[in-house]
Enzyme design. Sequence first.
Site, PDB file in Angstrom:
ATOM      1  N   LYS A  29     -22.441  16.426 -41.147  1.00  0.00           N
ATOM      2  CA  LYS A  29     -22.739  15.137 -40.523  1.00  0.00           C
ATOM      3  C   LYS A  29     -21.464  14.570 -39.913  1.00  0.00           C
ATOM      4  CE  LYS A  29     -24.983  10.698 -41.368  1.00  0.00           C
ATOM      5  NZ  LYS A  29     -24.038   9.967 -40.495  1.00  0.00           N
ATOM      6  N   GLU A  46     -18.386  13.295 -44.440  1.00  0.00           N
ATOM      7  CA  GLU A  46     -19.357  12.208 -44.584  1.00  0.00           C
ATOM      8  C   GLU A  46     -20.672  12.669 -45.186  1.00  0.00           C
ATOM      9  OE1 GLU A  46     -21.579   8.675 -42.060  1.00  0.00           O
ATOM     10  OE2 GLU A  46     -20.687  10.360 -41.014  1.00  0.00           O
TER      11      GLU A  46
END
Length: 315
Positions: free
Chosen positions: A22, A170
């Site tokens: 991500k 993340e």
Amino acid sequence: MLATPGHLPPPAQDPHWAYETKQDGQRAMFYLPGDGTLVLRARSGDDITGAYPELQPLAGALPGGLAAVLDGEIVMLDERGHSDFARLQPRMGLAGSPGRARRLAARDPVHAVLFDVVHLRGRLLTGRPWAERREELERLALTGAAWSTPRALVGHGEAALAATREHGLEGLICKRLNSRYEPGVRSRNWIKIRNMRTADVVVGGWLPGGGRLTGLPGSVLVGQFHAGALRYVGSVGTGWSEAERTELARLLHASETDVCPFDEVPRVAGAHWVEPRLVGEVRYAVRTRAGLLRQPSWLRLRQDLTPEESDAYQE
């Protein structure tokens, strides 16, 4: 096409999913008509081409003047090679200031992470499975100093998620191999997993600070939309730098209203109400049974998102 917050697919389904890191940047569509030009559009549809001049050479990266529309994320990388939204923020909103954008690009360039292709060789690919679109994208071999096509791992979701946590990334995006591209849809065929407990919220009011914070927000009152109504989920009073708090004060004063935007008026004295347009991302410990965020801390203002485009909006 947007991902839905969730969890890893069940182990039995793992071989039918692909996993990507991500990214933490600005989502964009990359329009490459094959004539040596590039147009970038944000999720809102706004033309943001002028904000990122260092990406213009991507227009010549396709072979033989090939035309394509690509999906990706514009990121700013830190010293570890990780995307850093805070570093990107000064570049966002500069589409109308090309001179300043060029100066910042020369000092601290962005990077384009390309992960899907929705139009190629005059054909719309949205009806094709993700696995086929991915093959088309990889055949384009789009790797350069300012752009790349990172690897997608098929299967091994638990190991992929563990790797993102180990390296301080993340989170993870899970994509069903047979999923079609659904423009504008927050689909269960794409699932996003964040490695920290965060939430998008909409600012509906604020409470003035005292002492050195006189005239500035001491805290903001935030909510999330459910069935068209903005429900109060708590107040946030930490997480800003001095500059961020000052900028937030400017935005709050510009959107003040006499009408409380929450479906039920929070029991807080001295609140100033604002039009529910500002989206923020907060970190929090847990949710109470009443749906309130416990120990929330401000992470960032998301001026690139409207409430409807954020995770704070649910039908």
